[in-house]
Design a protein around this motif. Sequence first.
Motif, PDB file in Angstrom:
ATOM      1  N   GLY A 160       0.845  -1.170   0.000  1.00 44.56           N
ATOM      2  CA  GLY A 160       0.000   0.000   0.000  1.00 44.56           C
ATOM      3  C   GLY A 160       0.890   1.233   0.000  1.00 44.56           C
ATOM      4  O   GLY A 160       1.784   1.366   0.842  1.00 44.56           O
ATOM      5  N   GLN A 161       0.673   2.136  -0.936  1.00 40.88           N
ATOM      6  CA  GLN A 161       1.594   3.252  -1.135  1.00 40.88           C
ATOM      7  C   GLN A 161       1.613   4.194   0.062  1.00 40.88           C
ATOM      8  O   GLN A 161       0.581   4.502   0.661  1.00 40.88           O
ATOM      9  CB  GLN A 161       1.214   4.032  -2.383  1.00 40.88           C
ATOM     10  CG  GLN A 161       2.232   5.094  -2.786  1.00 40.88           C
ATOM     11  CD  GLN A 161       1.856   5.768  -4.083  1.00 40.88           C
ATOM     12  OE1 GLN A 161       0.706   6.111  -4.294  1.00 40.88           O
ATOM     13  NE2 GLN A 161       2.819   5.956  -4.967  1.00 40.88           N
ATOM     14  N   GLY A 162       2.807   4.646   0.398  1.00 41.78           N
ATOM     15  CA  GLY A 162       2.978   5.589   1.500  1.00 41.78           C
ATOM     16  C   GLY A 162       4.421   6.055   1.553  1.00 41.78           C
ATOM     17  O   GLY A 162       5.025   6.340   0.504  1.00 41.78           O
ATOM     18  N   SER A 163       4.986   6.078   2.743  1.00 44.22           N
ATOM     19  CA  SER A 163       6.387   6.472   2.937  1.00 44.22           C
ATOM     20  C   SER A 163       7.256   5.229   3.078  1.00 44.22           C
ATOM     21  O   SER A 163       6.834   4.229   3.677  1.00 44.22           O
ATOM     22  CB  SER A 163       6.531   7.330   4.198  1.00 44.22           C
ATOM     23  OG  SER A 163       5.723   8.481   4.116  1.00 44.22           O
ATOM     24  N   ARG A 164       8.453   5.273   2.570  1.00 43.19           N
ATOM     25  CA  ARG A 164       9.366   4.146   2.702  1.00 43.19           C
ATOM     26  C   ARG A 164       9.876   4.045   4.129  1.00 43.19           C
ATOM     27  O   ARG A 164      10.107   5.056   4.809  1.00 43.19           O
ATOM     28  CB  ARG A 164      10.532   4.290   1.735  1.00 43.19           C
ATOM     29  CG  ARG A 164      10.157   4.054   0.294  1.00 43.19           C
ATOM     30  CD  ARG A 164      11.351   4.120  -0.638  1.00 43.19           C
ATOM     31  NE  ARG A 164      12.400   3.172  -0.272  1.00 43.19           N
ATOM     32  CZ  ARG A 164      13.420   2.848  -1.070  1.00 43.19           C
ATOM     33  NH1 ARG A 164      13.495   3.410  -2.285  1.00 43.19           N
ATOM     34  NH2 ARG A 164      14.344   1.997  -0.682  1.00 43.19           N
ATOM     35  N   PHE A 165      10.055   2.809   4.595  1.00 46.39           N
ATOM     36  CA  PHE A 165      10.613   2.613   5.929  1.00 46.39           C
ATOM     37  C   PHE A 165      12.052   3.112   5.996  1.00 46.39           C
ATOM     38  O   PHE A 165      12.482   3.700   6.993  1.00 46.39           O
ATOM     39  CB  PHE A 165      10.578   1.123   6.309  1.00 46.39           C
ATOM     40  CG  PHE A 165       9.226   0.641   6.737  1.00 46.39           C
ATOM     41  CD1 PHE A 165       8.821   0.742   8.061  1.00 46.39           C
ATOM     42  CD2 PHE A 165       8.350   0.088   5.820  1.00 46.39           C
ATOM     43  CE1 PHE A 165       7.571   0.290   8.463  1.00 46.39           C
ATOM     44  CE2 PHE A 165       7.095  -0.366   6.208  1.00 46.39           C
ATOM     45  CZ  PHE A 165       6.702  -0.260   7.536  1.00 46.39           C
ATOM     46  N   THR A 166      12.802   2.855   4.948  1.00 41.89           N
ATOM     47  CA  THR A 166      14.193   3.288   4.894  1.00 41.89           C
ATOM     48  C   THR A 166      14.587   3.530   3.444  1.00 41.89           C
ATOM     49  O   THR A 166      14.168   2.793   2.546  1.00 41.89           O
ATOM     50  CB  THR A 166      15.139   2.249   5.525  1.00 41.89           C
ATOM     51  OG1 THR A 166      16.498   2.646   5.316  1.00 41.89           O
ATOM     52  CG2 THR A 166      14.916   0.868   4.934  1.00 41.89           C
ATOM     53  N   ASN A 167      15.362   4.538   3.202  1.00 40.90           N
ATOM     54  CA  ASN A 167      15.785   4.859   1.836  1.00 40.90           C
ATOM     55  C   ASN A 167      16.914   3.966   1.346  1.00 40.90           C
ATOM     56  O   ASN A 167      17.151   3.857   0.142  1.00 40.90           O
ATOM     57  CB  ASN A 167      16.226   6.324   1.759  1.00 40.90           C
ATOM     58  CG  ASN A 167      15.056   7.281   1.929  1.00 40.90           C
ATOM     59  OD1 ASN A 167      13.938   6.973   1.501  1.00 40.90           O
ATOM     60  ND2 ASN A 167      15.298   8.417   2.559  1.00 40.90           N
ATOM     61  N   ARG A 168      17.625   3.315   2.268  1.00 35.02           N
ATOM     62  CA  ARG A 168      18.782   2.507   1.886  1.00 35.02           C
ATOM     63  C   ARG A 168      18.443   1.028   1.721  1.00 35.02           C
ATOM     64  O   ARG A 168      19.216   0.275   1.156  1.00 35.02           O
ATOM     65  CB  ARG A 168      19.896   2.653   2.931  1.00 35.02           C
ATOM     66  CG  ARG A 168      20.489   4.060   2.991  1.00 35.02           C
ATOM     67  CD  ARG A 168      21.585   4.141   4.040  1.00 35.02           C
ATOM     68  NE  ARG A 168      22.226   5.443   4.036  1.00 35.02           N
ATOM     69  CZ  ARG A 168      23.254   5.779   3.271  1.00 35.02           C
ATOM     70  NH1 ARG A 168      23.771   4.890   2.424  1.00 35.02           N
ATOM     71  NH2 ARG A 168      23.788   6.979   3.332  1.00 35.02           N
ATOM     72  N   GLY A 169      17.297   0.608   2.215  1.00 36.29           N
ATOM     73  CA  GLY A 169      16.952  -0.806   2.158  1.00 36.29           C
ATOM     74  C   GLY A 169      15.959  -1.110   1.059  1.00 36.29           C
ATOM     75  O   GLY A 169      15.998  -0.511  -0.017  1.00 36.29           O
ATOM     76  N   ASN A 170      15.049  -2.064   1.346  1.00 41.15           N
ATOM     77  CA  ASN A 170      14.048  -2.402   0.334  1.00 41.15           C
ATOM     78  C   ASN A 170      13.007  -1.286   0.244  1.00 41.15           C
ATOM     79  O   ASN A 170      13.034  -0.328   1.012  1.00 41.15           O
ATOM     80  CB  ASN A 170      13.408  -3.770   0.620  1.00 41.15           C
ATOM     81  CG  ASN A 170      12.604  -3.788   1.913  1.00 41.15           C
ATOM     82  OD1 ASN A 170      11.923  -2.822   2.261  1.00 41.15           O
ATOM     83  ND2 ASN A 170      12.674  -4.891   2.631  1.00 41.15           N
ATOM     84  N   TRP A 171      12.055  -1.436  -0.678  1.00 38.74           N
ATOM     85  CA  TRP A 171      11.120  -0.343  -0.954  1.00 38.74           C
ATOM     86  C   TRP A 171       9.813  -0.477  -0.169  1.00 38.74           C
ATOM     87  O   TRP A 171       8.822   0.166  -0.489  1.00 38.74           O
ATOM     88  CB  TRP A 171      10.840  -0.250  -2.451  1.00 38.74           C
ATOM     89  CG  TRP A 171      10.174  -1.461  -3.042  1.00 38.74           C
ATOM     90  CD1 TRP A 171      10.775  -2.632  -3.404  1.00 38.74           C
ATOM     91  CD2 TRP A 171       8.791  -1.610  -3.339  1.00 38.74           C
ATOM     92  NE1 TRP A 171       9.843  -3.502  -3.911  1.00 38.74           N
ATOM     93  CE2 TRP A 171       8.617  -2.910  -3.891  1.00 38.74           C
ATOM     94  CE3 TRP A 171       7.673  -0.771  -3.222  1.00 38.74           C
ATOM     95  CZ2 TRP A 171       7.382  -3.390  -4.300  1.00 38.74           C
ATOM     96  CZ3 TRP A 171       6.440  -1.258  -3.636  1.00 38.74           C
ATOM     97  CH2 TRP A 171       6.294  -2.545  -4.159  1.00 38.74           C
TER      98      TRP A 171
END
Length: 245
Positions: A160-171
């Motif tokens: 479900g589209q939203g904010s990524r948990f982390t920019n360096r890891g998975n999407w």
Amino acid sequence: MKFKSKSSYLLIVLLGLLSLTFIIPTIQAIPSNLYTTRLIAGQYMEIGYVNTWSQVVDSSIILHVEYVITDPSWYIIDAHLAVATYLSDIPKTKTGNPIPGLFPYQASGIWSQYYEFTVNLTELFELYCPVETTLYIAAHAVVARVDDYGVVVRTETAWGQGSRFTNRGNWGMYYTYTVNCETSCEEVCTLDGNSSTAWARGYDLGGNSWATYNVYTGGNQTTDLMWRQYTYVGDIYIFGRVEVR
């Protein structure tokens, strides 16, 4: 014997067909607190959406999270859901990547274009109306694409589209949803321990009761649901659909 002309028969047939098609006013409860976000597969493909809403049932606040695929070639295989009042409570690795396999709500072997989770927020977080609380929701799915013969040709992760948990890891992504209810059913419906009548706000039917009616003129209409004539307890949504019988 007197025969009718072809034009007369044509007119009768046309009138008969017209009589088969009519509009039926329908009353349906559409969640006023509905939040919709896109369901994204393979990081870039929009294949459907995720609906989120809440309702009060027997004094408990129930959260609904509904996965819907609109692309006819994709199907949900597995679904995983995490709901938390703090982002830190969603299962993640030490580097911040979400772990869907550890999400508390799971379903497997679905093979459908629709799936819904329900979460009792009163039992889980001790939330009662009136309340205003922000939830962090991670809606994950494994989806499959099939060809014209129903053979699986591709599988992907979907969120479900939203904010990524982390920019360096998975999407992996999460989104927020605010639960906001001003009164609970217990407060409104059982003020004196007894049930009572509710009517859609409208025109007085006359007589000794306070019964009301509405005039449907087409399109979408909304009116208040009134309990004991003066207490607002919800909304009535009225719309029309065409049915052929």
